[in-house]
Design a protein around this motif. Sequence first.
Motif, PDB file in Angstrom:
ATOM      1  N   UNK A  72      41.576  41.934  54.994  1.00 21.88           N
ATOM      2  CA  UNK A  72      41.833  43.252  54.403  1.00 21.88           C
ATOM      3  C   UNK A  72      42.835  43.175  53.252  1.00 21.88           C
ATOM      4  N   UNK A  73      43.650  42.107  53.212  1.00 17.28           N
ATOM      5  CA  UNK A  73      44.635  41.929  52.149  1.00 17.28           C
ATOM      6  C   UNK A  73      44.060  41.253  50.904  1.00 17.28           C
ATOM      7  N   UNK A  74      42.831  40.744  50.995  1.00 16.95           N
ATOM      8  CA  UNK A  74      42.242  39.997  49.877  1.00 16.95           C
ATOM      9  C   UNK A  74      41.842  40.968  48.770  1.00 16.95           C
ATOM     10  N   UNK A  75      42.325  40.686  47.551  1.00 21.07           N
ATOM     11  CA  UNK A  75      42.021  41.541  46.405  1.00 21.07           C
ATOM     12  C   UNK A  75      41.088  40.873  45.399  1.00 21.07           C
ATOM     13  N   UNK A  76      40.960  39.531  45.485  1.00 14.14           N
ATOM     14  CA  UNK A  76      40.120  38.804  44.524  1.00 14.14           C
ATOM     15  C   UNK A  76      39.581  37.551  45.179  1.00 14.14           C
ATOM     16  N   UNK A  77      38.300  37.291  44.967  1.00 12.88           N
ATOM     17  CA  UNK A  77      37.690  36.038  45.412  1.00 12.88           C
ATOM     18  C   UNK A  77      36.985  35.396  44.225  1.00 12.88           C
ATOM     19  N   UNK A  78      36.917  34.097  44.273  1.00 10.08           N
ATOM     20  CA  UNK A  78      36.083  33.346  43.339  1.00 10.08           C
ATOM     21  C   UNK A  78      35.189  32.456  44.179  1.00 10.08           C
ATOM     22  N   UNK A 121      35.113  28.826  48.203  1.00 10.36           N
ATOM     23  CA  UNK A 121      35.644  30.157  47.892  1.00 10.36           C
ATOM     24  C   UNK A 121      37.162  30.087  47.880  1.00 10.36           C
ATOM     25  N   UNK A 122      37.758  30.660  46.827  1.00 15.06           N
ATOM     26  CA  UNK A 122      39.212  30.793  46.768  1.00 15.06           C
ATOM     27  C   UNK A 122      39.561  32.271  46.760  1.00 15.06           C
ATOM     28  N   UNK A 123      40.758  32.589  47.238  1.00 17.09           N
ATOM     29  CA  UNK A 123      41.149  34.002  47.334  1.00 17.09           C
ATOM     30  C   UNK A 123      42.569  34.236  46.836  1.00 17.09           C
ATOM     31  N   UNK A 124      42.822  35.485  46.465  1.00 13.92           N
ATOM     32  CA  UNK A 124      44.166  36.002  46.206  1.00 13.92           C
ATOM     33  C   UNK A 124      44.318  37.216  47.120  1.00 13.92           C
ATOM     34  N   UNK A 125      45.445  37.275  47.828  1.00 15.03           N
ATOM     35  CA  UNK A 125      45.704  38.394  48.750  1.00 15.03           C
ATOM     36  C   UNK A 125      47.062  39.003  48.443  1.00 15.03           C
ATOM     37  N   UNK A 126      47.187  40.298  48.746  1.00 16.84           N
ATOM     38  CA  UNK A 126      48.432  41.038  48.511  1.00 16.84           C
ATOM     39  C   UNK A 126      48.754  41.863  49.753  1.00 16.84           C
ATOM     40  N   UNK A 127      50.031  41.836  50.157  1.00 18.65           N
ATOM     41  CA  UNK A 127      50.474  42.675  51.282  1.00 18.65           C
ATOM     42  C   UNK A 127      50.934  44.018  50.741  1.00 18.65           C
TER      43      UNK A 127
END
Length: 127
Positions: A72-78, A121-127
């Motif tokens: 749910x914290x993931x904002x971007x995937x590649x 797959x790589x991800x960026x997540x934000x709290x």
Amino acid sequence: MEMKKVIATTSAPAAIGPYSQAIEVGNMLFASGQIPIDPTTSEIVQGGIKEQTAQVFANIKAVLKEAGYTLDNVVKTTVFLADMSLFADMNAVYATQFSGAFPARSAVAVKELPKGAWVEIEIIAVK
């Protein structure tokens, strides 16, 4: 600049080389690409692109959990694919992984992935 915190878990494949599974800076998590390696065998999972995508997400979830995040914290995937013909089957599994708003995404075909994987797959997540 805030300090970088290295995130590492044995529940996902170990980083082999000069990189970390993920780096947390403030309330953001930047995770390295995950390929479909089963962390208990260190081998690519058996099966096709759907099984590989499911293993990639299991690895991503393990890294997120170690850092105190969830999908749910993931904002971007590649998404990196060995061939764009794999997109529909990858996407079918991908779509089941998120609830609510899907993260932003890029998906590209590349010439080759590590260990002969079909998806990374790589991800960026934000709290």
